[in-house]
Design a protein around this motif. Structure first.
Motif, PDB file in Angstrom:
ATOM      1  N   ASP A 169      14.326   1.997  20.054  1.00 19.92           N
ATOM      2  CA  ASP A 169      13.065   0.883  20.446  1.00 19.92           C
ATOM      3  C   ASP A 169      12.942  -0.237  19.634  1.00 19.92           C
ATOM      4  OD1 ASP A 169      12.963   2.313  22.483  1.00 19.92           O
ATOM      5  OD2 ASP A 169      11.368   2.696  23.180  1.00 19.92           O
ATOM      6  N   GLY A 170      13.957  -0.610  18.750  1.00 15.20           N
ATOM      7  CA  GLY A 170      14.052  -2.101  17.865  1.00 15.20           C
ATOM      8  C   GLY A 170      13.058  -1.855  16.834  1.00 15.20           C
ATOM      9  N   ARG A 171      13.027  -0.421  16.153  1.00 19.83           N
ATOM     10  CA  ARG A 171      12.659  -0.089  15.219  1.00 19.83           C
ATOM     11  C   ARG A 171      13.336   1.263  14.187  1.00 19.83           C
ATOM     12  NH1 ARG A 171       7.738  -3.132  14.744  1.00 19.83           N
ATOM     13  NH2 ARG A 171       7.023  -2.208  12.830  1.00 19.83           N
ATOM     14  N   LEU A 172      13.279   0.528  12.927  1.00 19.64           N
ATOM     15  CA  LEU A 172      13.571   1.503  12.465  1.00 19.64           C
ATOM     16  C   LEU A 172      12.873   2.607  11.874  1.00 19.64           C
ATOM     17  CD1 LEU A 172      16.462   2.777  10.268  1.00 19.64           C
ATOM     18  CD2 LEU A 172      15.374   1.319   8.982  1.00 19.64           C
ATOM     19  N   ILE A 173      13.159   3.912  12.137  1.00 21.89           N
ATOM     20  CA  ILE A 173      11.474   4.644  11.575  1.00 21.89           C
ATOM     21  C   ILE A 173      12.554   5.210  10.843  1.00 21.89           C
ATOM     22  CG2 ILE A 173      10.374   6.702  12.083  1.00 21.89           C
ATOM     23  CD1 ILE A 173      10.415   5.991  14.952  1.00 21.89           C
ATOM     24  N   VAL A 174      11.952   5.436   8.888  1.00 23.30           N
ATOM     25  CA  VAL A 174      11.633   5.844   7.800  1.00 23.30           C
ATOM     26  C   VAL A 174      11.122   6.538   7.600  1.00 23.30           C
ATOM     27  CG1 VAL A 174      12.291   5.600   5.487  1.00 23.30           C
ATOM     28  CG2 VAL A 174      13.264   3.486   7.211  1.00 23.30           C
ATOM     29  N   THR A 186      17.316  -4.212  14.289  1.00 25.37           N
ATOM     30  CA  THR A 186      17.830  -4.230  15.180  1.00 25.37           C
ATOM     31  C   THR A 186      19.421  -4.000  14.906  1.00 25.37           C
ATOM     32  OG1 THR A 186      17.073  -5.830  16.721  1.00 25.37           O
ATOM     33  CG2 THR A 186      19.281  -5.649  16.891  1.00 25.37           C
ATOM     34  N   PRO A 187      20.055  -2.874  15.350  1.00 21.84           N
ATOM     35  CA  PRO A 187      21.789  -2.427  14.365  1.00 21.84           C
ATOM     36  C   PRO A 187      22.018  -3.993  14.884  1.00 21.84           C
ATOM     37  CG  PRO A 187      21.031  -1.098  16.148  1.00 21.84           C
ATOM     38  CD  PRO A 187      20.014  -2.294  16.227  1.00 21.84           C
ATOM     39  N   GLY A 188      22.855  -4.442  13.345  1.00 26.34           N
ATOM     40  CA  GLY A 188      23.212  -5.491  13.380  1.00 26.34           C
ATOM     41  C   GLY A 188      22.686  -5.558  12.240  1.00 26.34           C
ATOM     42  N   ASP A 189      20.966  -5.847  11.576  1.00 26.64           N
ATOM     43  CA  ASP A 189      20.833  -6.459  11.001  1.00 26.64           C
ATOM     44  C   ASP A 189      21.476  -6.071   9.584  1.00 26.64           C
ATOM     45  OD1 ASP A 189      19.236  -7.704  12.835  1.00 26.64           O
ATOM     46  OD2 ASP A 189      17.486  -6.635  12.516  1.00 26.64           O
ATOM     47  N   THR A 190      21.234  -6.839   8.626  1.00 26.00           N
ATOM     48  CA  THR A 190      21.728  -6.873   6.981  1.00 26.00           C
ATOM     49  C   THR A 190      20.163  -6.469   5.834  1.00 26.00           C
ATOM     50  OG1 THR A 190      22.238  -8.721   6.791  1.00 26.00           O
ATOM     51  CG2 THR A 190      23.767  -7.183   7.906  1.00 26.00           C
ATOM     52  N   ILE A 192      16.069  -6.284   6.104  1.00 30.05           N
ATOM     53  CA  ILE A 192      14.379  -6.112   7.320  1.00 30.05           C
ATOM     54  C   ILE A 192      14.022  -6.338   6.281  1.00 30.05           C
ATOM     55  CG2 ILE A 192      12.253  -4.116   7.733  1.00 30.05           C
ATOM     56  CD1 ILE A 192      15.086  -2.291   8.117  1.00 30.05           C
ATOM     57  N   PRO A 193      13.115  -7.233   7.058  1.00 28.95           N
ATOM     58  CA  PRO A 193      11.567  -8.022   6.424  1.00 28.95           C
ATOM     59  C   PRO A 193      10.147  -7.750   5.809  1.00 28.95           C
ATOM     60  CG  PRO A 193      11.417  -8.667   8.704  1.00 28.95           C
ATOM     61  CD  PRO A 193      12.509  -8.074   8.439  1.00 28.95           C
ATOM     62  N   LYS A 194       9.805  -7.620   4.970  1.00 30.25           N
ATOM     63  CA  LYS A 194       8.322  -6.874   4.530  1.00 30.25           C
ATOM     64  C   LYS A 194       7.170  -7.387   5.253  1.00 30.25           C
ATOM     65  CE  LYS A 194      11.304  -5.128   1.523  1.00 30.25           C
ATOM     66  NZ  LYS A 194      10.741  -5.552  -0.583  1.00 30.25           N
ATOM     67  N   GLY A 195       6.601  -6.020   5.136  1.00 32.27           N
ATOM     68  CA  GLY A 195       5.450  -7.136   5.861  1.00 32.27           C
ATOM     69  C   GLY A 195       4.374  -6.646   6.951  1.00 32.27           C
ATOM     70  N   GLU A 196       5.989  -5.980   7.708  1.00 24.12           N
ATOM     71  CA  GLU A 196       6.022  -5.867   9.517  1.00 24.12           C
ATOM     72  C   GLU A 196       5.566  -4.910   9.526  1.00 24.12           C
ATOM     73  OE1 GLU A 196       8.469  -8.989  11.795  1.00 24.12           O
ATOM     74  OE2 GLU A 196       8.642  -9.980   9.960  1.00 24.12           O
ATOM     75  N   GLU A 197       5.814  -3.944   9.118  1.00 22.66           N
ATOM     76  CA  GLU A 197       6.117  -1.981   9.054  1.00 22.66           C
ATOM     77  C   GLU A 197       4.694  -1.301   9.256  1.00 22.66           C
ATOM     78  OE1 GLU A 197       4.735  -2.538   4.577  1.00 22.66           O
ATOM     79  OE2 GLU A 197       6.453  -3.696   6.438  1.00 22.66           O
ATOM     80  N   TRP A 198       4.654  -0.811  10.043  1.00 22.17           N
ATOM     81  CA  TRP A 198       3.564   0.149  10.184  1.00 22.17           C
ATOM     82  C   TRP A 198       3.780   1.477   9.978  1.00 22.17           C
ATOM     83  CZ3 TRP A 198       5.289  -2.241  15.353  1.00 22.17           C
ATOM     84  CH2 TRP A 198       5.562  -1.559  16.338  1.00 22.17           C
ATOM     85  N   GLN A 199       2.685   2.046   9.956  1.00 18.58           N
ATOM     86  CA  GLN A 199       2.430   3.849   9.195  1.00 18.58           C
ATOM     87  C   GLN A 199       1.923   4.806  10.817  1.00 18.58           C
ATOM     88  OE1 GLN A 199       0.854   5.504   6.393  1.00 18.58           O
ATOM     89  NE2 GLN A 199      -0.860   6.694   7.018  1.00 18.58           N
ATOM     90  N   LEU A 200       2.738   5.619  11.179  1.00 22.83           N
ATOM     91  CA  LEU A 200       3.299   6.704  12.376  1.00 22.83           C
ATOM     92  C   LEU A 200       2.242   7.274  11.835  1.00 22.83           C
ATOM     93  CD1 LEU A 200       6.539   5.830  13.607  1.00 22.83           C
ATOM     94  CD2 LEU A 200       4.278   4.972  14.329  1.00 22.83           C
ATOM     95  N   MET A 201       2.624   7.886  10.751  1.00 22.37           N
ATOM     96  CA  MET A 201       1.800   9.221  10.154  1.00 22.37           C
ATOM     97  C   MET A 201       2.025   9.238   8.589  1.00 22.37           C
ATOM     98  SD  MET A 201       4.196  12.344  12.126  1.00 22.37           S
ATOM     99  CE  MET A 201       3.396  13.697  11.543  1.00 22.37           C
TER     100      MET A 201
END
Length: 461
Positions: A169-174, A186-190, A192-201
């Protein structure tokens, strides 16, 4: 020199020589009593315990691959280089547009708390695993569709020993070693901007077994996370194992997590069998009980399953080295793994057959990357194998695994060109990461687009 001093020196020399001989005998590795075939399958030999003060060390020096050299592919298959010059490539994720993400990663720094930790660090360095972690995800692109990556860019860096990756859903989970993070992508992006991630676990970090793999459920509603133990057999106390030796499940709807399965010393590969829909994993079992066991394994993982670590292995065998009291219910509920992959072979990557993409011999079953032993004489693993399954999604009994990719060890088994690590499907081809050699290999079958010379769809720019 006085006679007394001379006698003292002679006695001291004798003591030193005697101690050296004793240490030499202690350090001599125990040799295997069984061949690999006897230790594999649905009904393997469960060898007698042969406790060790020091492990049966069998480290192979990594020598890399010369230009033009490749592993040996099974008959009917071809292996070529998809990408090289990578910094310890581990996990691989192929995107819907054909781009390939690879985690360049390794263990976080560890404090050497004692002689055991120092020996372990020395051995890992000798095996080519002692390099600092690059802590980044690289994007590889094959712009002309010839089966070889001709573009490599850093998609994301500044991570903490990253490993598992999925897109949802528009997110890369790492999965970092200590947390699962979600980034806009989004596939095709080269990049990923910093500071817009969130923690799931948040995940338990530190100790041994740092790599955290993740897999999406087929319906995309759940994320499964493998968390290996912090130790070999809980020797640092079970408090240090809180949240570990488990597969955990995160529910995207409720944003809650739970323990899904436990008693898994170090689960690594995670994949869903296409016929049964069951979750399967590859597990690295415990050490220091001899070169023939306990056996590493491939198994399904029903909810609530327990495979016994650290008190029990292979359903019926107790590890009397464990000091922590065993839960009363454990013996009754411990499960027998579905398939033994051999002793100390370090199984990592796992994928299931892709509609027979590599040919009819690989129509139904599991491909497993066996990273290779460091504590077995003779060495075992260092290959990619295929475990045949029946139509119900179970390993076939009395059917040996097929060797798909070999030749990582030299003929005398004293050195290794590389170590197969992770697996991923790129359309009809199988990608195999080789972490110590810094290469990703492409395995093709006779009918694949790459081997037939057909032009594949070019990824989006």
């Amino acid at each position: 020199m006085s006679t007394t001093l001379r006698k003292a020196l002679i006695i001291a020399a004798i003591i030193i020589v005697a101690l050296a001989i004793i240490i030499w005998f202690i350090l001599q590795p125990q040799k295997s009593e069984y061949d690999e075939a006897q230790l594999m399958g649905t009904d393997p030999v469960i060898a007698e315990k042969r406790p060790e003060t020091f492990p049966s060390i069998g480290i192979q020096d990594p020598i890399g691959w010369k230009d033009g050299e490749t592993p040996t592919a099974a008959e009917g298959l071809t292996v070529t280089r998809f990408a090289e010059g990578l910094d310890h490539p581990r996990s691989i994720l192929v995107l819907e547009n054909g781009d390939v993400l690879v985690a360049e990663t390794n263990s976080p720094p560890r404090e050497a708390g004692g002689i055991t930790d120092r020996i372990a660090g020395m051995l890992m360095s000798k095996a080519g695993a002692g390099v600092p972690s690059a802590n980044r995800i690289k994007l590889l692109r094959d712009t002309d569709g010839d089966g070889v990556a001709d573009s490599a860019t850093v998609l994301l860096d500044g991570l903490n020993s990253p490993f598992g990756m999925v897109v949802r859903d528009g997110r890369l989970i790492v999965a970092n070693t200590d947390a699962v993070l979600s980034f806009p992508f989004t596939p095709g992006d080269t990049s990923i901007p910093k500071g817009e991630e969130w923690q799931l676990m948040a995940l338990s970090g530190g100790g041994n077994h740092w790599a955290r793999n993740i897999a999406l459920s087929p319906d995309g509603n759940s994320l499964f996370v493998s968390v290996g133990s912090a130790s070999n057999i809980g020797e640092n106390g079970m408090d240090a194992e809180e949240g570990r030796a488990q597969i955990r499940e995160y529910n995207f709807t409720t944003q809650q997590e739970r323990r899904y399965a436990e008693g898994l010393r170090n689960p690594m590969g995670l994949a869903f069998e296409p016929n049964s829909g069951e979750l399967w994993t590859t597990v690295n079992e415990r050490d220091m009980l001899g070169p023939d066991g306990p056996l590493d394994y491939l198994t399904n993982v029903p909810i609530g399953a327990n495979y016994g670590w650290p008190w029990i292995y292979w359903r019926f065998t107790f590890d009397d080295r464990v000091e922590a009291p065993m839960p009363q219910y454990l013996q009754q509920y411990t499960r027998w793994p579905e398939y033994s992959l051999g002793a100390h072979v370090a199984p990592l990557g796992l994928v299931f057959a892709n509609d027979g993409a590599l040919g009819p011999d690989y129509a139904s079953g599991a491909f497993v990357a066996r990273h290779g032993s460091w504590n077995r004489v003779p060495p075992a693993g260092y290959d990619v194998i295929f475990v045949p399954f029946d139509e119900r999604g179970n390993p076939l009994e009395d059917t040996p695994a097929k060797t798909v990719l070999s030749g990582f060890l030299t003929a005398d088994k004293e050195e290794t060109h590389g170590r197969p690590t992770w697996l991923a499907w790129d359309r009809n081809d199988l990608l195999v990461s080789d972490d110590t050699a810094g290469i990703i290999w492409r395995v093709t079958g006779a009918g694949s687009a790459a081997s037939a010379g057909e032009e594949a769809e070019t990824p989006a720019e």
